[in-house]
Enzyme design. Structure first.
Site, PDB file in Angstrom:
ATOM      1  N   ASP A 252      -4.997  -3.286   4.931  1.00  0.00           N
ATOM      2  CA  ASP A 252      -5.434  -2.862   6.261  1.00  0.00           C
ATOM      3  C   ASP A 252      -6.933  -2.952   6.470  1.00  0.00           C
ATOM      4  O   ASP A 252      -7.403  -2.989   7.588  1.00  0.00           O
ATOM      5  CB  ASP A 252      -4.924  -1.444   6.562  1.00  0.00           C
ATOM      6  CG  ASP A 252      -5.175  -0.483   5.408  1.00  0.00           C
ATOM      7  OD1 ASP A 252      -5.989  -0.843   4.519  1.00  0.00           O
ATOM      8  OD2 ASP A 252      -4.587   0.606   5.395  1.00  0.00           O
TER       9      ASP A 252
ATOM     10  N   ASP B 296       0.858  -1.180   0.000  1.00  0.00           N
ATOM     11  CA  ASP B 296       0.000   0.000   0.000  1.00  0.00           C
ATOM     12  C   ASP B 296       0.891   1.226   0.000  1.00  0.00           C
ATOM     13  O   ASP B 296       2.028   1.150   0.453  1.00  0.00           O
ATOM     14  CB  ASP B 296      -0.819   0.042   1.299  1.00  0.00           C
ATOM     15  CG  ASP B 296      -2.026  -0.863   1.234  1.00  0.00           C
ATOM     16  OD1 ASP B 296      -2.396  -1.262   0.128  1.00  0.00           O
ATOM     17  OD2 ASP B 296      -2.581  -1.160   2.307  1.00  0.00           O
TER      18      ASP B 296
ATOM     19  N   ASP C 273      -9.677  -6.381   2.570  1.00  0.00           N
ATOM     20  CA  ASP C 273      -8.360  -6.840   2.128  1.00  0.00           C
ATOM     21  C   ASP C 273      -8.076  -8.271   2.580  1.00  0.00           C
ATOM     22  O   ASP C 273      -7.136  -8.907   2.104  1.00  0.00           O
ATOM     23  CB  ASP C 273      -7.253  -5.934   2.700  1.00  0.00           C
ATOM     24  CG  ASP C 273      -7.215  -4.591   1.995  1.00  0.00           C
ATOM     25  OD1 ASP C 273      -7.654  -4.543   0.833  1.00  0.00           O
ATOM     26  OD2 ASP C 273      -6.759  -3.615   2.600  1.00  0.00           O
TER      27      ASP C 273
HETATM   28  P1  ATP Z   1      -3.496   3.118   0.295  1.00  0.00           P
HETATM   29  O1  ATP Z   1      -2.436   3.760  -0.517  1.00  0.00           O
HETATM   30  O2  ATP Z   1      -2.986   2.669   1.608  1.00  0.00           O
HETATM   31  O3  ATP Z   1      -4.337   2.138  -0.437  1.00  0.00           O
HETATM   32  P2  ATP Z   1      -5.191   5.445   0.238  1.00  0.00           P
HETATM   33  O4  ATP Z   1      -5.352   6.333   1.428  1.00  0.00           O
HETATM   34  O5  ATP Z   1      -4.518   6.020  -0.940  1.00  0.00           O
HETATM   35  O6  ATP Z   1      -4.528   4.183   0.821  1.00  0.00           O
HETATM   36  P3  ATP Z   1      -7.974   5.104   0.444  1.00  0.00           P
HETATM   37  O7  ATP Z   1      -7.911   5.440   1.878  1.00  0.00           O
HETATM   38  O8  ATP Z   1      -8.806   3.982  -0.021  1.00  0.00           O
HETATM   39  O9  ATP Z   1      -6.587   4.877  -0.196  1.00  0.00           O
HETATM   40  O10 ATP Z   1      -8.466   6.429  -0.281  1.00  0.00           O
HETATM   41  C1  ATP Z   1      -8.816   6.423  -1.642  1.00  0.00           C
HETATM   42  C2  ATP Z   1      -9.271   7.796  -2.049  1.00  0.00           C
HETATM   43  O11 ATP Z   1     -10.416   8.161  -1.282  1.00  0.00           O
HETATM   44  C3  ATP Z   1      -8.260   8.886  -1.791  1.00  0.00           C
HETATM   45  O12 ATP Z   1      -7.401   9.048  -2.890  1.00  0.00           O
HETATM   46  C4  ATP Z   1      -9.117  10.112  -1.584  1.00  0.00           C
HETATM   47  O13 ATP Z   1      -9.456  10.674  -2.845  1.00  0.00           O
HETATM   48  C5  ATP Z   1     -10.374   9.541  -0.967  1.00  0.00           C
HETATM   49  N1  ATP Z   1     -10.372   9.702   0.489  1.00  0.00           N
HETATM   50  C6  ATP Z   1      -9.444   9.279   1.357  1.00  0.00           C
HETATM   51  N2  ATP Z   1      -9.771   9.582   2.623  1.00  0.00           N
HETATM   52  C7  ATP Z   1     -10.950  10.213   2.559  1.00  0.00           C
HETATM   53  C8  ATP Z   1     -11.843  10.759   3.525  1.00  0.00           C
HETATM   54  N3  ATP Z   1     -11.582  10.736   4.816  1.00  0.00           N
HETATM   55  N4  ATP Z   1     -12.971  11.326   3.091  1.00  0.00           N
HETATM   56  C9  ATP Z   1     -13.271  11.349   1.776  1.00  0.00           C
HETATM   57  N5  ATP Z   1     -12.486  10.849   0.831  1.00  0.00           N
HETATM   58  C10 ATP Z   1     -11.335  10.293   1.194  1.00  0.00           C
END
Ligand code: ATP
Length: 877
Positions: free
Chosen positions: A618, A331, A622
């Site tokens: 996480d 990730d 998953d």
């Molecule tokens: P990883 O790289 O660990 O997979 P990530 O943080 O990039 O994690 P997600 O947490 O699934 O992946 O987030 C995916 C997308 O959702 C982000 O790119 C963002 O656009 C949106 N996002 C993330 N956190 C929030 C939140 N708290 N509220 C709304 N949208 C969010």
């Protein structure tokens, strides 16, 4: 069941419930929780019947090799060598005691690893929400649940927010079931129908809830099932199994050769008992008595070391697999990056500005900030000024704080009337407020999702239609920001006709408000770890929920994405056939906007190429990908309990660099075990050669069975363990990943065992002849035994690694020096302490002969070290 327990088990009436509800804010007091812990015991399922010490001790004698030794002892008795019999039995008992101690030690070490990976629970005590390890949850505790948690006790639901749980561990039903807080009429209700209860061992797949614990440990439904089952047998690791198979084959070959030696001796007209003693000596010489315990000890010590370095292995088997990992899928957020988001540029009303230039006089910019603060749960700790919450949302609160806007005041002004929680699949989060009397939905999330669902755009001139051009302009700004590695969050709003419960259907026909970008810098140690992994032939792949362009930019900074590589989005992956994926797989180093199903496909594709894959995860969803991977890796800090349950390794620091370190350690453990096997078997081979030569040449016996047992069980075990704890050398990263199909006893290892064995045998035979010429049979035997023992102790240094001692350093493995010294002391005791000299049938040694023993014993090691040194120089090491 006593009355107190009864009270919690019958906690189903409105009356008792209301009393608990009034306690809901408070929960148990710390003192109450402690006294209940004493009363009910820790919340742990007893693992069925554990073996008693006696059972484990007796099991040590079940081994075929031990049987052969018992026969040897009896034969010794028959030949009138009662001392030998006593020594063999003493050694066998000592061995069984060591085996028993090692069994319980390994069990304890596994238990401590299990405790480290035990789930935790969020309980309210003394009015404060704290996280406690699951064994400390007691009846009466108020526990909060959210998606991803594991239910650690049985309980009655007090508050329910769309809770769905998977109860397959109890009911076998894999579909998640919905729960309620309503009172179910009492009566004969099946487990699955008790919808107001949650049960220990279930997994929360959706929603939130608060429950009061009614039963823990063996007093849960799962406990009842567990009580019916016996302890599941600890499965042997593949390496242990292959060594067991090897030992069995070896036993058969030994018996065949023993028979041959016996027949040969009879043919030479030796007395039958003498012939038998030769056969027995050969059997004892050949059997690697300590091998299996040493492998387990080395594996157990390896896992302890990894745990100290933040990688908690959930079973020994995974340590072996870890060393063969050749693809790490990781990730991005929090693992490869720091997960410390700080706000950067914002875009609203057609303007791209720095965060601190935000102008509250501009209607669109003001609304953007208001929405950012209302549609998030992060807060600022008023005392320390630290922001608390999800890092993405923390960045939004930071943005407000930078220009002096307090999120608490905003939130108090516009209380939240409802919400649709963030979820990685939807990539959106919505909150519902009354804004000047108008019911309004504020939604934030991934731009590709939100932009498509926006029909309008907010400008300072008011709401305008979202045309293709306007959409393209916003996408262009997003690309520009993403190229800099920034995470871009988009914001939209929508008026609703009335205050009512929200559904996912509400998340469309938005008015687009603007963008807020944030930076999450790569972890500096991750850059080095990616480079290290590459050197070690391990490919790193980034898998993220973030945008493709952002992900590629960060992957480039980390050295994961190189010229010529490709980045793929989840949607593009979905459109690909397996064949197409297989063809392009090697080129793709970034997967963005992935779904949990995509992760499973990526794992499968690499596995089809014969690679051993590790995958991080996480979230609840998953879990299947973690199970499908050869090494599933869960996050100890941010990971859900469900993902930890499915993983074979848990990172207690959520750090990518720890995965690479663990793989190196896995390689180290495997190499050390291989070296220990090399040491033990080459020493045994020397003994076999000597017995074979003397028997074929019709010479007297070179060793008594006790001599060989003494070496195999005592003086050889110590250096073998020392080799097992050899520190992981830098060279481990220069090797390519191990072929998982390759057997541990490769042809090259077998050749080395033969050659080393022959060298030690030559030195031993030299001493044997010296003894024969200077004093006869007894002296010859003493000389051969001492030289073999000492040569094998010296040989311990040769087997520490590929390189010579000049390269490895004599003092870099202190245990090997200690093992050598202890071995020498033991040998000296047997040679010079009066009672022992009789037991071991040793003849007195003169100083020159003792000197000759040391000299001869050193020769094989000098030759091996000289050869290693030449090879090091040739390889430029
Ligand atoms: P990883 O790289 O660990 O997979 P990530 O943080 O990039 O994690 P997600 O947490 O699934 O992946 O987030 C995916 C997308 O959702 C982000 O790119 C963002 O656009 C949106 N996002 C993330 N956190 C929030 C939140 N708290 N509220 C709304 N949208 C969010």
């Amino acid at each position: 069941m006593d009355t107190e327990k009864q009270r919690w088990h019958t906690l189903e009436t409105e009356q008792v419930l209301s009393s608990v509800k009034s306690d809901r804010q408070q929960g148990l007091s710390g003192a109450e929780a402690e006294s209940r812990l004493e009363q009910y015991g820790p919340n742990a399922l007893s693992e069925g019947k554990k073996k008693s010490v006696l059972q484990v001790f007796l099991e040590q004698f079940k081994d075929l090799m031990v049987m052969i030794l018992i026969v040897a002892a009896l034969i010794s008795l028959a030949t009138g060598e009662a001392e030998s019999t006593i020594v063999i039995f003493a050694v066998l008992i000592l061995n069984a005691v060591l085996g028993t101690v090692q069994h319980f030690k390994a069990e304890k070490s596994l238990e401590s690893l299990k405790a480290m990976s035990a789930p935790s629970a969020k309980v309210i005590r003394d009015g404060v929400r704290t996280t406690v390890p699951s064994p400390q949850v007691v009846p009466g505790d108020i526990v909060e649940l959210e998606a991803g948690d594991m239910v650690v006790a049985d309980g009655r639901i007090l508050e329910n927010y769309s809770l769905k749980v998977n109860e397959s561990s109890l009911t076998g039903e894999s579909e998640a079931v919905e729960k309620t807080a309503d009172v179910i009429p009492k009566g004969d209700v099946a487990l699955g129908d008790r919808k107001n209860m949650v049960f220990s061992g279930s997994l929360v797949t959706y929603g939130r809830a608060v429950f009061v614990v009614t039963g823990t440990g063996m007093d849960t439904e799962l406990g009842k099932v567990a009580a019916l089952m016996n302890q599941t047998q600890q499965r042997k690791t593949p390496l242990q199994q292959s060594l067991d198979n090897f030992s069995k084959k070896l036993a058969i070959i030994i018996m065949a050769i023993c028979a041959l030696v016996f027949v040969l001796a009879l043919y030479r007209q030796k007395p039958i008992l003498d012939a038998l003693m030769f056969a027995v000596a050969l059997a004892v010489a050949a059997i690697p008595e300590a091998l299996s315990s040493i492998v387990t000890i080395v594996q157990a010590m390896g896992t302890q070391k990894m745990a100290r370095q933040n990688a908690i292995m959930k079973d020994l088997k995974a340590v072996e697999t870890l060393g063969a990992v050749s693809v790490i899928c990781s990730d991005k957020t929090g693992t490869l990056t720091q997960n410390k988001m700080t706000p950067q540029k914002i875009y609203a009303d057609g303007m791209l500005l720095d965060g601190d230039q935000l102008d509250l006089a501009n209607d669109v910019q003001r609304l953007l900030l208001k929405e950012a603060l209302l549609a998030s749960d992060a807060t600022t700790d008023k005392e320390t000024g630290a922001e608390i919450g999800d890092p993405t949302e923390v960045a939004l609160v930071m943005l407000g704080n930078r220009i002096g806007v307090d999120e608490v005041a905003y939130r108090r002004q516009h209380p939240r009337l409802g919400e649709l929680a963030f979820d990685s699949d939807r990539k959106l989060m919505s909150t519902f407020h009354s804004v000047e009397g108008v019911p309004t939905l504020y939604t934030k999330g991934a731009i590709d999702v939100l932009l498509e669902r926006s029909a309008w755009l907010l400008t300072s001139q008011g709401k305008v239609e979202m045309t293709q051009e306007r959409r393209a302009e916003i996408a262009r700004v997003n690309t520009e920001l993403s190229r800099q590695g920034l995470r871009v969050l988009s914001f939209a709003c929508k008026e609703l006709e009335a205050v009512r419960p929200l559904t996912l259907e509400d998340e469309r026909d938005f008015t687009f408000v603007g963008l807020i970008s944030m930076i999450d810098p790569p972890r500096p140690e991750a850059i080095q770890a990616v480079a290290d992994a590459k050197r070690g032939g391990i490919r790193t792949i980034m898998i993220t929920g973030d945008h493709k362009i952002t992900a590629s930019a960060i992957a480039r900074q980390l050295g994961i994405f190189r010229d010529g590589d490709e980045a793929l989005s989840g949607v593009e992956l979905d459109a690909m056939s397996d064949d197409e994926l297989d063809q392009r797989l090697e080129k793709i180093s970034v997967y963005a906007r992935v779904s949990p199903e995509n992760k499973i496909r990526i794992v499968g594709a690499w596995q089809r190429k014969g690679r051993i894959v590790s995958m991080t995860g996480d979230g609840v969803n998953d879990a299947p990908a973690l199970k499908a991977a050869d090494i599933g890796v869960a996050m100890g800090i941010t990971g859900t309990e469900v993902s930890k349950d499915a993983a074979s390794m848990i990172l207690s620091d959520d750090n990518f660099a720890t995965i690479v370190k663990a793989v190196v350690n896995g390689r180290g453990v495997y190499t050390n075990i291989k070296n220990a096997i090399n040491f033990l078997l080459s020493g045994n081979m020397a003994g076999i050669f000597c017995v074979l030569i003397t028997s074929l040449a019709n010479l007297p016996m070179p060793f008594a069975a006790v001599h060989l047992l003494f070496i195999n069980l005592l003086t050889d075990s110590l250096p073998a363990i020392a080799i097992g704890v050899e520190p992981a050398g830098k060279g481990l990263l220069d090797q390519k990943p191990r072929d998982p199909k390759e057997p541990i006893l490769t042809r090259s290892l077998l050749t080395r065992i033969m050659v080393y064995g022959a060298l030690i045998a030559a030195a031993t035979m030299g001493a044997f002849f010296l003894g024969l010429n200077n004093g006869g049979d007894a002296l010859a035997m003493t000389m051969a035994f001492s030289t073999l023992t000492l040569a094998r102790l010296f040989h311990g240094f040769n087997c520490r690694g590929e390189s010579s001692l000049f390269r490895l350093g004599l003092t870099t493995n202190k245990a090997s020096l200690g093992a050598f010294a202890a071995g020498v002391v033991l040998l000296a005791a047997v040679l010079f302490i009066p009672g022992l000299t009789t037991l071991f049938q040793v003849a007195p040694l003169t100083l020159p002969l003792a000197g000759a023993i040391v000299g001869l014993a050193l020769v094989p090691t000098l030759i091996i070290q000289a050869w290693k040194l030449i090879r090091d120089l040739k390889k430029g090491r």
